[in-house]
Design a protein around this motif. Structure first.
Motif, mmCIF file in Angstrom:
data_model
loop_
_atom_site.group_PDB
_atom_site.id
_atom_site.type_symbol
_atom_site.label_atom_id
_atom_site.label_comp_id
_atom_site.label_asym_id
_atom_site.label_seq_id
_atom_site.Cartn_x
_atom_site.Cartn_y
_atom_site.Cartn_z
ATOM 1 N N ARG A 1 -24.240 -3.007 19.089
ATOM 2 C CA ARG A 1 -25.465 -3.168 18.299
ATOM 3 C C ARG A 1 -25.252 -3.970 17.021
ATOM 4 O O ARG A 1 -26.177 -4.579 16.506
ATOM 5 C CB ARG A 1 -26.031 -1.792 17.934
ATOM 6 C CG ARG A 1 -26.626 -1.025 19.104
ATOM 7 C CD ARG A 1 -27.558 0.069 18.598
ATOM 8 N NE ARG A 1 -26.882 0.951 17.639
ATOM 9 C CZ ARG A 1 -26.260 2.075 17.990
ATOM 10 N NH1 ARG A 1 -26.244 2.449 19.247
ATOM 11 N NH2 ARG A 1 -25.671 2.816 17.083
ATOM 12 N N ARG A 2 -24.042 -3.929 16.477
ATOM 13 C CA ARG A 2 -23.799 -4.638 15.212
ATOM 14 C C ARG A 2 -23.707 -6.139 15.454
ATOM 15 O O ARG A 2 -23.378 -6.597 16.542
ATOM 16 C CB ARG A 2 -22.501 -4.136 14.562
ATOM 17 C CG ARG A 2 -22.658 -2.874 13.765
ATOM 18 C CD ARG A 2 -21.426 -2.627 12.906
ATOM 19 N NE ARG A 2 -20.204 -2.585 13.709
ATOM 20 C CZ ARG A 2 -19.703 -1.471 14.247
ATOM 21 N NH1 ARG A 2 -20.302 -0.326 14.048
ATOM 22 N NH2 ARG A 2 -18.599 -1.507 14.951
ATOM 23 N N ASN A 3 -23.979 -6.893 14.410
ATOM 24 C CA ASN A 3 -24.027 -8.333 14.563
ATOM 25 C C ASN A 3 -22.965 -9.028 13.721
ATOM 26 O O ASN A 3 -23.132 -10.178 13.353
ATOM 27 C CB ASN A 3 -25.425 -8.837 14.202
ATOM 28 C CG ASN A 3 -25.671 -10.208 14.760
ATOM 29 O OD1 ASN A 3 -25.149 -10.541 15.813
ATOM 30 N ND2 ASN A 3 -26.429 -11.012 14.053
ATOM 31 N N THR A 4 -21.896 -8.348 13.376
ATOM 32 C CA THR A 4 -20.864 -8.995 12.572
ATOM 33 C C THR A 4 -19.512 -8.853 13.239
ATOM 34 O O THR A 4 -19.098 -7.748 13.593
ATOM 35 C CB THR A 4 -20.750 -8.353 11.171
ATOM 36 O OG1 THR A 4 -20.851 -6.945 11.336
ATOM 37 C CG2 THR A 4 -21.807 -8.871 10.239
ATOM 38 N N TRP A 5 -18.844 -9.975 13.424
ATOM 39 C CA TRP A 5 -17.451 -9.980 13.861
ATOM 40 C C TRP A 5 -16.667 -10.476 12.658
ATOM 41 O O TRP A 5 -16.730 -11.642 12.301
ATOM 42 C CB TRP A 5 -17.272 -10.906 15.053
ATOM 43 C CG TRP A 5 -15.872 -10.916 15.577
ATOM 44 C CD1 TRP A 5 -14.842 -11.668 15.098
ATOM 45 C CD2 TRP A 5 -15.345 -10.154 16.654
ATOM 46 N NE1 TRP A 5 -13.699 -11.416 15.808
ATOM 47 C CE2 TRP A 5 -13.980 -10.486 16.784
ATOM 48 C CE3 TRP A 5 -15.887 -9.215 17.524
ATOM 49 C CZ2 TRP A 5 -13.162 -9.921 17.756
ATOM 50 C CZ3 TRP A 5 -15.066 -8.656 18.484
ATOM 51 C CH2 TRP A 5 -13.716 -9.012 18.601
ATOM 52 N N GLY B 1 -18.700 -6.176 15.805
ATOM 53 C CA GLY B 1 -19.951 -5.974 16.542
ATOM 54 C C GLY B 1 -20.259 -7.248 17.309
ATOM 55 O O GLY B 1 -19.979 -8.343 16.839
ATOM 56 N N LEU C 1 -23.361 -8.065 19.002
ATOM 57 C CA LEU C 1 -24.759 -8.254 19.391
ATOM 58 C C LEU C 1 -25.068 -9.735 19.645
ATOM 59 O O LEU C 1 -25.762 -10.084 20.601
ATOM 60 C CB LEU C 1 -25.685 -7.705 18.301
ATOM 61 C CG LEU C 1 -27.166 -7.752 18.658
ATOM 62 C CD1 LEU C 1 -27.477 -6.832 19.823
ATOM 63 C CD2 LEU C 1 -28.037 -7.358 17.465
ATOM 64 N N PHE C 2 -24.530 -10.613 18.774
ATOM 65 C CA PHE C 2 -24.825 -12.051 18.938
ATOM 66 C C PHE C 2 -24.216 -12.594 20.225
ATOM 67 O O PHE C 2 -24.754 -13.526 20.821
ATOM 68 C CB PHE C 2 -24.330 -12.849 17.726
ATOM 69 C CG PHE C 2 -22.846 -12.804 17.516
ATOM 70 C CD1 PHE C 2 -22.232 -11.676 17.005
ATOM 71 C CD2 PHE C 2 -22.063 -13.890 17.850
ATOM 72 C CE1 PHE C 2 -20.855 -11.620 16.818
ATOM 73 C CE2 PHE C 2 -20.688 -13.847 17.669
ATOM 74 C CZ PHE C 2 -20.083 -12.709 17.149
ATOM 75 N N ALA D 1 -26.545 -11.388 23.038
ATOM 76 C CA ALA D 1 -27.754 -12.223 23.032
ATOM 77 C C ALA D 1 -27.447 -13.600 23.621
ATOM 78 O O ALA D 1 -28.178 -14.089 24.488
ATOM 79 C CB ALA D 1 -28.285 -12.355 21.603
ATOM 80 N N ASN E 1 -21.624 -14.641 14.533
ATOM 81 C CA ASN E 1 -22.506 -13.713 13.819
ATOM 82 C C ASN E 1 -23.894 -14.299 13.603
ATOM 83 O O ASN E 1 -24.504 -14.120 12.557
ATOM 84 C CB ASN E 1 -21.914 -13.340 12.448
ATOM 85 C CG ASN E 1 -20.558 -12.716 12.590
ATOM 86 O OD1 ASN E 1 -20.196 -12.260 13.670
ATOM 87 N ND2 ASN E 1 -19.815 -12.690 11.508
ATOM 88 N N TYR E 2 -24.412 -15.004 14.594
ATOM 89 C CA TYR E 2 -25.669 -15.733 14.406
ATOM 90 C C TYR E 2 -26.529 -15.509 15.638
ATOM 91 O O TYR E 2 -26.110 -15.772 16.754
ATOM 92 C CB TYR E 2 -25.332 -17.217 14.231
ATOM 93 C CG TYR E 2 -26.515 -18.123 14.046
ATOM 94 C CD1 TYR E 2 -27.084 -18.300 12.786
ATOM 95 C CD2 TYR E 2 -27.045 -18.828 15.121
ATOM 96 C CE1 TYR E 2 -28.163 -19.137 12.616
ATOM 97 C CE2 TYR E 2 -28.120 -19.673 14.947
ATOM 98 C CZ TYR E 2 -28.675 -19.814 13.700
ATOM 99 O OH TYR E 2 -29.738 -20.659 13.527
ATOM 100 N N LEU E 3 -27.731 -14.977 15.423
ATOM 101 C CA LEU E 3 -28.654 -14.799 16.541
ATOM 102 C C LEU E 3 -29.507 -16.055 16.666
ATOM 103 O O LEU E 3 -29.977 -16.578 15.661
ATOM 104 C CB LEU E 3 -29.550 -13.583 16.308
ATOM 105 C CG LEU E 3 -28.860 -12.223 16.437
ATOM 106 C CD1 LEU E 3 -29.818 -11.106 16.050
ATOM 107 C CD2 LEU E 3 -28.338 -12.003 17.844
#
Lengths: 320, 301
Positions: free
Chosen positions: A42-46, A70, A72-73, A76, A251-253
């Motif tokens: 769920r997190r969006n930071t590596w 995380g 998530l990106f 996605a 870290n970018y959606l």
């Protein structure tokens, strides 16, 4: 030992290889799985954290301060690029299969089919080379600016059209890589269907295309679904081509369909070198967790497709 | 007719005619879109092959295949050698279990084990090659401490090749006519005798075709080798472990993004060599498996 048992033991290596991959990846990434918890998905930071300070203790495990893992990106990027590829590949694959099965004379069919299905044999890295050298300059300089200007009424088509590296480019090239899988399977299914069905439909006055569309294609529905799922699995795991054309976002959606992305497979390649800089080793183990997630997804997807195809085989054998 | 049933003569004739037009338009659009889909696919194939061949022929010369890589220039002899070692090594490792699995699935498909092996093999085809590469990295390179090496790269490629050899052997062995086995068993031959003297020799051309296709896959792979075989500018010194090996697909990936013309030449030449090799094998396999020209015809005749 009987010969049959000797062969069975050797043959089991094939099954054990798959088990070993899952088990060893799970064991190796276990410390990372425990530390990252469910938030991993769920997190969006590596973020490897501050590599110049001393490690701190978190959940009984040494990590660098500020480290956060995380993906998530990545989820996605993987799902969206695969979605674009599959949405484009199914109509193109079906159309090409119909054309090859019905419009091409039977004598030439074998070699013309071979020519387009050759796409499946071209190595992933060659697709990447082609995408990098030829496709990206064309899309980035000509097509994407035009699309961003003229198609901006479609959601996610407006906005900055980027440099050509990104979601749509990855989707387009992935589409070309998976279309032959759908075309080859479906063409076989169309050619080998019972002649009685075709003749009955034609005798009722349907045209050849109506026969195809309303009789033969529905008969091949399960084959189409099975091969589409297999193609989805292939697109989810493609590495080299995506690595070279996706822009490798971190870290970018994605904001629109031109945005740079990363996929799980390409991220493993692009990040191992920097993950090795982490002295606590948790970064490399977190990458193993990415590989494990990708492996489980592909096992589920491919397993489902195979069961569908096996079931279909038994079903059609009973009908015949 | 009209006099018998007055209702018929009052039917509007326009409706069936309109429907005929709709059907004709549906037909034309359908065929048109299918043709377009086929053209897209064909055009992409031509475009990719033309890119590789045109750039590749410009870059390929004698020096390219007789010299090792120097920095971002020189030749590809190290990579050609490495690709052959890794791919042939991987195939050699995968052949015993793969062929055994093919024999088991085709000959002894009675119990619970055959469906399980077939399912695992089919799922293994779909496991992304980078996952297999990372598995090789954590187990062979890290845990066993082999470092980037020919052994680690070869084993990773062997896992990639396994399901292809399994499937190819099973298909080839199933082509052998049932009567051949029955006759051998009726003469009192044992399992091993039937398999080793009857079915495998008869199916050998098909098995070899499957092995060749697996070799083509292995030669074209990149992801499983990046973190198992590494890269080396030098020719292989014969050490199985602790010694990185170069290979052609790495040269494509790594050198095309360098800013130098010499590096691009390496990438294009490598792409032409890999693609050419893969396509030649595919065409050969196609000829061998073809109903009319291949070995199946000889088996029938």
């Amino acid at each position: 030992m009987k010969f049959r048992h000797l062969i069975a033991v050797l043959a089991s290596v094939v099954a054990l290889a798959l088990l070993a991959i899952v088990v060893f990846l799970a064991v190796y990434s276990w410390p990372a799985i425990r530390m990252n918890g469910a938030g991993f998905l769920r997190r969006n930071t590596w973020n490897l954290g501050n590599l110049y300070s001393d490690p701190i203790l978190r959940h009984g495990r040494e990590v660098m301060p500020g480290a956060s893992y995380g993906i998530l990106f990545l989820i996605a990027g993987t799902l969206l690029s695969t979605l674009i590829a599959v949405i484009l590949a199914i109509p193109v694959g079906v159309g090409a299969a119909i054309f090859l099965a019905e419009a091409v004379p039977a004598g030439m069919r074998s070699w013309i089919s071979f020519f387009v299905e050759m796409l499946a044999a071209i190595p992933s890295v060659v697709f990447g080379l082609w995408g990098y050298v030829v496709v990206i300059p064309f899309l980035g300089h000509h097509l994407y600016p035009w699309m961003a200007h003229h198609l901006k009424f479609i959601p996610f088509f407006a906005g900055h059209s980027g440099s050509g590296y990104g979601l749509l480019t990855a989707g387009l090239v992935l589409c070309l890589m998976i279309v032959p899988l759908i075309t080859a399977t479906l063409r076989d299914a169309l050619v080998t269907q019972l002649a009685t069905q075709r003749d009955a439909s034609l005798a009722l006055g349907a045209s050849r295309f109506e026969t195809l569309w309303s009789v033969l294609l529905p008969g091949a529905r399960r084959v189409l679904i099975g091969s589409s799922i297999l193609a989805t699995g292939r697109a989810l795991g493609e590495t080299m081509a995506v690595l070279m054309i996706s822009g490798n976002a971190l870290n970018y959606l994605p904001r629109n369909i031109y945005s740079p992305i990363s996929t799980m497979a390409s991220f493993i390649v692009s990040q191992l070198d920097s993950a090795l800089q982490d002295p606590t080793g948790i970064a490399v183990r977190s990458l193993a967790e990415v590989a494990l997630v990708l492996c489980v997804i592909s096992v589920v997807v491919n397993g489902a497709a195979r069961l569908l195809i096996y079931y279909h085989g038994r079903w059609s054998a009973r009908m015949a | 007719m009209a006099s018998l049933n007055p209702a018929l003569s009052t039917l509007p004739l326009a409706a069936p005619r309109r429907r005929a037009w709709r059907r004709r338009i549906f037909d034309a659009c359908g065929w048109g879109l299918c043709g377009l889909a086929f053209l897209c696919l064909g055009a992409a194939t031509v475009w990719i092959l033309a890119t590789v061949v045109l750039h590749g022929l410009g870059a390929l010369n004698w020096k390219m295949i007789t010299q090792g890589t120097v920095g971002t220039g020189g030749g590809l002899m190290n990579a050609i050698e490495g690709t052959l070692i890794l791919a042939l090594g991987g195939i050699a490792l995968a052949l015993p279990p793969g062929l055994a699995a093919g024999i088991y699935l085709a000959e002894f498909d009675t119990g619970w084990l055959a469906p399980v092996i077939r399912f695992f093999s089919d799922v293994l085809v779909g496991v992304p090659s980078i996952v297999i590469g990372y598995f090789g990295y954590v187990t062979l390179v890290e845990d066993l401490g082999w470092g980037f090496s020919a052994a680690a790269g070869g084993i990773a490629l062997a896992i990639i090749a396994l399901p292809y050899i399994t499937r190819g052997s099973e298909m080839a062995i199933r082509q052998v006519p049932r009567e051949m086995r029955d006759a051998a068993y009726a003469l009192g031959a044992s399992d091993s005798r039937v398999v080793m003297s009857i079915t495998v020799p008869l199916a050998l051309p098909g098995v070899l075709t499957g092995v060749l296709l697996a070799l083509a896959i292995a030669v074209g792979e990149t992801a499983p080798l990046l973190y198992t075989a590494g890269w080396s500018n030098f020719l292989w010194n014969g050490h199985l472990i602790q010694e990185p090996v170069g290979y052609l697909t790495y040269a494509i990936w790594a050198f095309i993004t360098e800013p130098f013309a010499s590096a691009h030449a390496l990438a294009y030449a490598a792409a032409l060599l890999v693609t050419g090799f893969v396509l030649v094998i595919s065409i050969f396999a196609r000829l061998a498996l073809d109903e009319n020209t291949g070995w199946r015809r000889r088996m029938r005749g």
